[in-house]
Design an enzyme around this catalytic site. Sequence first.
Site, mmCIF file in Angstrom:
data_model
loop_
_atom_site.group_PDB
_atom_site.id
_atom_site.type_symbol
_atom_site.label_atom_id
_atom_site.label_comp_id
_atom_site.label_asym_id
_atom_site.label_seq_id
_atom_site.Cartn_x
_atom_site.Cartn_y
_atom_site.Cartn_z
ATOM 1 N N CYS A 161 -16.910 -8.825 5.177
ATOM 2 C CA CYS A 161 -16.197 -7.563 4.979
ATOM 3 C C CYS A 161 -14.957 -7.781 4.122
ATOM 4 O O CYS A 161 -14.120 -8.627 4.454
ATOM 5 C CB CYS A 161 -15.750 -6.993 6.326
ATOM 6 S SG CYS A 161 -17.061 -6.913 7.532
ATOM 7 N N CYS B 151 0.667 4.466 7.043
ATOM 8 C CA CYS B 151 0.046 4.268 8.365
ATOM 9 C C CYS B 151 0.986 3.449 9.263
ATOM 10 O O CYS B 151 1.334 2.309 8.932
ATOM 11 C CB CYS B 151 -1.290 3.546 8.193
ATOM 12 S SG CYS B 151 -2.318 4.281 6.899
ATOM 13 N N ARG C 213 -17.948 -2.808 17.617
ATOM 14 C CA ARG C 213 -17.273 -4.055 17.219
ATOM 15 C C ARG C 213 -15.922 -4.194 17.908
ATOM 16 O O ARG C 213 -15.025 -3.370 17.722
ATOM 17 C CB ARG C 213 -17.100 -4.090 15.695
ATOM 18 C CG ARG C 213 -16.524 -5.414 15.189
ATOM 19 C CD ARG C 213 -16.681 -5.566 13.688
ATOM 20 N NE ARG C 213 -18.070 -5.397 13.337
ATOM 21 C CZ ARG C 213 -18.532 -4.469 12.507
ATOM 22 N NH1 ARG C 213 -17.721 -3.671 11.877
ATOM 23 N NH2 ARG C 213 -19.825 -4.351 12.282
ATOM 24 N N CYS D 181 0.844 -1.199 0.000
ATOM 25 C CA CYS D 181 0.000 0.000 0.000
ATOM 26 C C CYS D 181 0.877 1.246 0.000
ATOM 27 O O CYS D 181 1.913 1.295 0.654
ATOM 28 C CB CYS D 181 -0.907 -0.012 1.224
ATOM 29 S SG CYS D 181 -2.044 1.385 1.290
ATOM 30 N N CYS E 139 -19.748 -5.587 3.339
ATOM 31 C CA CYS E 139 -19.020 -4.384 3.739
ATOM 32 C C CYS E 139 -17.703 -4.364 2.968
ATOM 33 O O CYS E 139 -17.130 -5.421 2.686
ATOM 34 C CB CYS E 139 -18.754 -4.419 5.245
ATOM 35 S SG CYS E 139 -17.794 -3.010 5.831
ATOM 36 N N CYS F 141 -19.259 2.554 8.618
ATOM 37 C CA CYS F 141 -18.579 1.833 9.692
ATOM 38 C C CYS F 141 -17.283 2.599 9.920
ATOM 39 O O CYS F 141 -16.441 2.671 9.022
ATOM 40 C CB CYS F 141 -18.302 0.397 9.248
ATOM 41 S SG CYS F 141 -17.197 -0.496 10.359
ATOM 42 N N CYS G 209 0.316 -0.236 10.320
ATOM 43 C CA CYS G 209 -0.206 -1.208 9.354
ATOM 44 C C CYS G 209 0.863 -2.085 8.705
ATOM 45 O O CYS G 209 1.794 -1.593 8.062
ATOM 46 C CB CYS G 209 -0.996 -0.496 8.264
ATOM 47 S SG CYS G 209 -1.841 -1.672 7.184
HETATM 48 N N1 SAM Z 1 -6.722 0.678 3.133
HETATM 49 C C1 SAM Z 1 -7.986 0.907 3.694
HETATM 50 C C2 SAM Z 1 -7.972 1.968 4.759
HETATM 51 O O1 SAM Z 1 -6.920 2.198 5.346
HETATM 52 O O2 SAM Z 1 -9.030 2.542 5.008
HETATM 53 C C3 SAM Z 1 -8.641 -0.342 4.245
HETATM 54 C C4 SAM Z 1 -7.832 -1.394 4.974
HETATM 55 S S1 SAM Z 1 -7.099 -0.903 6.534
HETATM 56 C C5 SAM Z 1 -6.072 -2.284 6.872
HETATM 57 C C6 SAM Z 1 -8.451 -0.999 7.684
HETATM 58 C C7 SAM Z 1 -8.209 -0.686 9.132
HETATM 59 O O3 SAM Z 1 -7.504 -1.747 9.761
HETATM 60 C C8 SAM Z 1 -7.371 0.524 9.472
HETATM 61 O O4 SAM Z 1 -8.097 1.706 9.363
HETATM 62 C C9 SAM Z 1 -6.985 0.239 10.909
HETATM 63 O O5 SAM Z 1 -7.936 0.784 11.794
HETATM 64 C C10 SAM Z 1 -7.026 -1.284 10.996
HETATM 65 N N2 SAM Z 1 -5.681 -1.819 11.242
HETATM 66 C C11 SAM Z 1 -4.691 -1.989 10.331
HETATM 67 N N3 SAM Z 1 -3.580 -2.503 10.904
HETATM 68 C C12 SAM Z 1 -3.862 -2.659 12.223
HETATM 69 C C13 SAM Z 1 -3.125 -3.132 13.336
HETATM 70 N N4 SAM Z 1 -1.859 -3.530 13.208
HETATM 71 N N5 SAM Z 1 -3.716 -3.160 14.546
HETATM 72 C C14 SAM Z 1 -5.006 -2.749 14.682
HETATM 73 N N6 SAM Z 1 -5.757 -2.290 13.662
HETATM 74 C C15 SAM Z 1 -5.206 -2.233 12.448
HETATM 75 FE FE1 SF4 Z 2 -2.840 1.137 3.395
HETATM 76 FE FE2 SF4 Z 2 -2.802 -0.110 5.743
HETATM 77 FE FE3 SF4 Z 2 -3.014 2.525 5.654
HETATM 78 FE FE4 SF4 Z 2 -5.091 0.991 4.809
HETATM 79 S S1 SF4 Z 2 -4.275 1.125 6.895
HETATM 80 S S2 SF4 Z 2 -4.260 2.819 3.820
HETATM 81 S S3 SF4 Z 2 -3.947 -0.738 3.946
HETATM 82 S S4 SF4 Z 2 -1.248 1.333 4.952
#
Ligand code: SAM
Ligand code: SF4
Length: 332
Positions: free
Chosen positions: A98, A58, A262, A54, A130, A190, A61
């Site tokens: 989802c 973040c 959730r 990606c 979702c 959500c 992530c």
């Molecule tokens: N890329 C899209 C976005 O960021 O909106 C969708 C996928 S992203 C992985 C969805 C959510 O997963 C993030 O907004 C975050 O809240 C959660 N998430 C991702 N990595 C995580 C982690 N290591 N621990 C807890 N929540 C996590």
């Molecule tokens: Fe990309 Fe992860 Fe950020 Fe979603 S949370 S935008 S998958 S880096």
Amino acid sequence: MTAIRHDWTVAEARALYDLPLLELLYRAQTVHRDHHPPDAVQLCTLLSIKTGACSEDCAYCPQSGHHDTELEPERLLGVDEVLAKAKRAKESGATRFCMGAAWRDARTGAPFEQVLQMVRGVRALGLEACCTLGMLTDEQAQALAEAGLTAYNHNLDTSREFYGEIITTRTFEERLQTIRRVSDAGISVCAGGIIGMGESDGDRMAMLVTLANLDPQPESVPINALVAVKGTPLEDQPPVDPIELVRMCATARILLPRAMVRLSAGRSRLSREAQLLCFMAGANSIFYGDKLLTTGNPDVRDDMALLAEAGLRALVPAAGEGGKSVGPLPAE
Ligand code: SAM
Ligand code: SF4
Ligand code: DTB
């Protein structure tokens, strides 16, 4: 019946979050029983339909291309493969499916058409659908609505103030804009966040207040405890104290009385007792299935045993639009 308010302040939310625990639980349970069956939990299954690489940074992530994690990136899955997994999720008792993609924003053209087909297919199975695909344009939100999408997940993740510490490649304001587009297209929102990233209690409350003051309030609010993944900038964050997660669920329940709260990432680390306290606090939905997107989740047999021992039942979507009813736990 507790009223839905859109004028919450951070100070009010903090006063709730800081209440003596049993008082907080009592108030949250009271609000919960005003709006929801007391013994029902929604089971949602997650699938990563496009994994890793990606472009966003973040910090939490494992799927960000900016971090050196052990994750193998994968291309967008095919429609048949996704629908086979959705069917299996339904058979094991999930009522919402989802689909998550590691995109900064939803694609255009053929990949987006493919996602629309997945949504139609999941709905045709009788499941709620979702998606979480990153930022959307108005047209994409409209197309997803027309395909029958039930809800779109787009988390605020943290407060506006702390946001820049966690993500630099997009803004909190952009997040709110996509949430508005989803809402305007008539899709349920959500939206929730993560605790355990080094934010303060004030940041946690500011995030909940932003969500509560949206009009309409989100239909569901995922509360994630950080899963600290090796190779991410947050890999050394200490685990969240389960009681803080309980307080977070309870405050979310009081501020967002109608939302499905959730209990999301981080459940694998929780004892059965801590999970039950979260349910007592008003959490009424879980991710159900052995995997979240890329990290682990409790075994489905353990989840079934936990719900059955506690006398909890599975929430099923009511026939027709809106409303939910309670059904028996799925057979093993
Ligand atoms: N890329 C899209 C976005 O960021 O909106 C969708 C996928 S992203 C992985 C969805 C959510 O997963 C993030 O907004 C975050 O809240 C959660 N998430 C991702 N990595 C995580 C982690 N290591 N621990 C807890 N929540 C996590
Ligand atoms: Fe990309 Fe992860 Fe950020 Fe979603 S949370 S935008 S998958 S880096
Ligand atoms: C949400 O708030 N949590 C889910 C879902 N929405 C998409 C994702 C959790 C991901 C946890 C880390 C992983 O498994 O990659």
